[in-house]
Design an enzyme around this catalytic site. Structure first.
Site, mmCIF file in Angstrom:
data_model
loop_
_atom_site.group_PDB
_atom_site.id
_atom_site.type_symbol
_atom_site.label_atom_id
_atom_site.label_comp_id
_atom_site.label_asym_id
_atom_site.label_seq_id
_atom_site.Cartn_x
_atom_site.Cartn_y
_atom_site.Cartn_z
ATOM 1 N N TYR A 1 3.678 9.926 56.880
ATOM 2 C CA TYR A 1 2.853 9.339 57.902
ATOM 3 C C TYR A 1 4.083 8.351 58.412
ATOM 4 O O TYR A 1 4.242 8.676 59.987
ATOM 5 C CB TYR A 1 1.003 8.603 57.463
ATOM 6 C CG TYR A 1 1.456 7.736 58.936
ATOM 7 C CD1 TYR A 1 0.740 7.947 59.255
ATOM 8 C CD2 TYR A 1 1.450 6.140 58.020
ATOM 9 C CE1 TYR A 1 0.292 6.961 60.504
ATOM 10 C CE2 TYR A 1 1.361 5.402 58.871
ATOM 11 C CZ TYR A 1 0.171 5.732 60.390
ATOM 12 O OH TYR A 1 0.111 4.569 61.305
ATOM 13 N N SER B 1 4.755 2.522 64.259
ATOM 14 C CA SER B 1 3.737 1.522 63.467
ATOM 15 C C SER B 1 5.143 0.791 62.369
ATOM 16 O O SER B 1 6.780 0.922 62.941
ATOM 17 C CB SER B 1 3.779 2.724 62.149
ATOM 18 O OG SER B 1 3.369 1.660 61.049
#
Length: 271
Positions: free
Chosen positions: A154, A141
């Site tokens: 996360y 990400s």
């Protein structure tokens, strides 16, 4: 795209929706047979039906559970070798770290990191002495480029995925085994609603890409043997720009870009 280096059979995790489903369909257009896995069997069947012209197997599994990765690998390879591994399964939440139950955090660590590493090890062990091309694509990400308040765990898990993937890529330079990391920014999937996000700034909304765009970028980069790819010009500029900011400033910018968490945190959904 040079099709001579395309593998014959791919395992795609988190394939029931979003980026995973889009990657499955992209591989199918290239003639790659598929083993699709996620928790939701009905959703996997729908994705399998959309992958035309190739053989598709479904293995229902929850990689948030300990030892699920090894059981999945055994099932996926029972009817043939896996030439391509897509480590896509993962989830996150948009909430302060101390507002989420520890069991959910433990599941996130298991799914986003531990199971990914276990599958990577199975794949590397299967191909380290091979001569045929083998490709691994790990989904990280843009959150891997700075700390992200309200998505602390996360984003940290995606830092791990990025660093792990890039190290594996370098370890296997000059061999038939290639490892690629893709770092998408915001993507038009169910992840945002499932994570409790969505109150994003204009910059975040402007950088959104479709799951199909991300899938195509990832698959192209994987078969080209690239180390890391960030899909989308605005995302590329953002990831490059944080190099010129202090880590504290980058964290503050991330907070402004992502906005405030929603009040109700939805149930976990694998992406």
């Amino acid at each position: 795209m040079n099709t001579t280096n395309i593998g014959k059979r791919a395992l795609v995790t988190g394939a029931s929706s979003g980026i995973g489903a889009a990657i499955a369909r992209e591989l199918a257009t290239l003639g790659v047979d598929l083993v699709l896995t996620a928790r939701r069997h009905d959703a996997l069947e729908a994705v399998a039906a959309s992958c035309k012209g190739v053989k598709v197997e479904i293995v229902t599994a929850d990689l948030g559970k300990p030892d699920a990765a090894h059981a999945l690998w055994a099932a996926a390879t029972a009817s043939g070798p896996i030439d391509i591994l897509i480590n896509n399964a993962g989830f996150g939440y948009f909430r302060r770290f101390d507002e989420v139950d520890w069991a959910r955090d433990a599941e996130l660590v298991q799914l986003n990191m531990t199971s990914l590493v276990a599958l990577a090890r199975c794949f590397v062990d299967a191909h380290k002495a091979g001569t045929a091309p083998a490709h691994m694509l790990n989904i990280s990400s843009t959150g891997a480029y700075q700390s992200v308040p309200n998505m602390a765990l996360y984003a940290a898990s995606k830092v791990f995925v990025r660093n792990f993937s890039e190290a594996l890529h370098d370890e296997h330079l000059g061999t038939p085994l290639s490892v690629t990391c893709i770092c998408p920014g915001g993507t038009e999937t169910a992840f945002h609603a499932a994570s409790g996000g969505g109150d994003y700034s204009k910059i975040a909304n402007a950088s959104m890409k479709s799951a199909e765009f991300v899938a195509q970028a990832g698959v192209r980069a994987m078969f080209a043997g690239k180390r890391t790819v960030v899909p989308g010009l605005l995302n590329q500029l953002t990831c490059f720009g944080v190099r010129f900011m202090s880590r504290r400033s980058a964290s503050r910018v991330a907070t402004q870009v992502l906005g405030k968490p929603r009040f109700v945190l939805p149930r976990r959904s694998v992406s």
